[in-house]
Design an enzyme around this catalytic site. Structure first.
Site, short mmCIF file in Angstrom:
data_model
loop_
_atom_site.label_atom_id
_atom_site.label_comp_id
_atom_site.label_asym_id
_atom_site.label_seq_id
_atom_site.Cartn_x
_atom_site.Cartn_y
_atom_site.Cartn_z
CG HIS A 74 -0.58 0.04 2.50
ND1 HIS A 74 -0.59 -1.12 3.80
CD2 HIS A 74 0.10 0.97 3.33
CE1 HIS A 74 0.25 -1.02 4.74
NE2 HIS A 74 0.57 0.28 4.67
CG HIS A 86 3.87 4.68 5.01
ND1 HIS A 86 2.86 5.01 5.95
CD2 HIS A 86 3.56 3.74 4.99
CE1 HIS A 86 1.31 4.34 5.98
NE2 HIS A 86 1.65 3.30 5.36
CD GLU A 92 3.23 -0.20 7.33
OE1 GLU A 92 2.95 0.55 6.51
OE2 GLU A 92 2.55 -1.03 8.38
CO CO Z 1 0.92 1.87 6.27
#
Ligand code: CO
Length: 150
Positions: free
Chosen positions: A8, A88, A137
């Protein structure tokens, strides 16, 4: 280290409701999940699905992130970026412990402990200053390799 799927893209927003309307009405998103609170992280989160190349709805997701409370880390980001914006990237790895050892071993600064992320799988964040300016991440691939219930 072998780069996994781009799970994502995290996007900070001052209003998840407004962002949902944008992805639905302007961008034509057809699968928008229920927003939910992550109290410990001080964020409200909502996932928007995009299709994969074969049309299945398990492509990269958009993770909309709205601050929850005064202490939210997202408040600082929104102070600098009042419209919101890219916050992110999240890449999958097969083994989170192995990935953490790898990043630590090459001197990348990891932000906090490995914890359970918004998808219910273990994640950690790597400092943007060690990642070409991008808060990154790292997330263990969900076992069923699809998208999830949220
Ligand atoms: Co995230």
């Amino acid at each position: 280290m072998k780069l996994g799927r781009l799970n994502h893209i995290g996007i900070a927003t001052p209003s998840i409701a407004d962002s949902i309307a944008f992805y639905r009405d302007v961008m034509g998103a057809t699968k928008i999940h229920e927003p939910f609170d992550m109290e410990e992280q001080g964020v409200k989160v909502c996932f928007v699905d995009t299709p994969a190349a074969d049309g299945a709805m398990n492509g990269t997701q958009i993770e909309l992130i709205e601050p929850l409370g005064e202490a939210s880390t997202i408040n600082g980001f929104l102070a600098k970026n009042p419209l919101g914006g890219q916050h992110h990237l999240c890449f999958e790895v097969p083994d989170i412990a192995e990935a953490r050892t790898y990043f630590e071993g090459i001197g990348k600064r990891i932000l906090g402990p490995t914890r359970i992320g918004a998808h219910g799988t273990p994640i950690f964040f790597v400092h943007p200053k060690d990642m070409g300016g991008m808060l990154t991440e790292i997330m263990e691939t969900p076992r069923d390799n699809t998208h999830w219930s949220n």
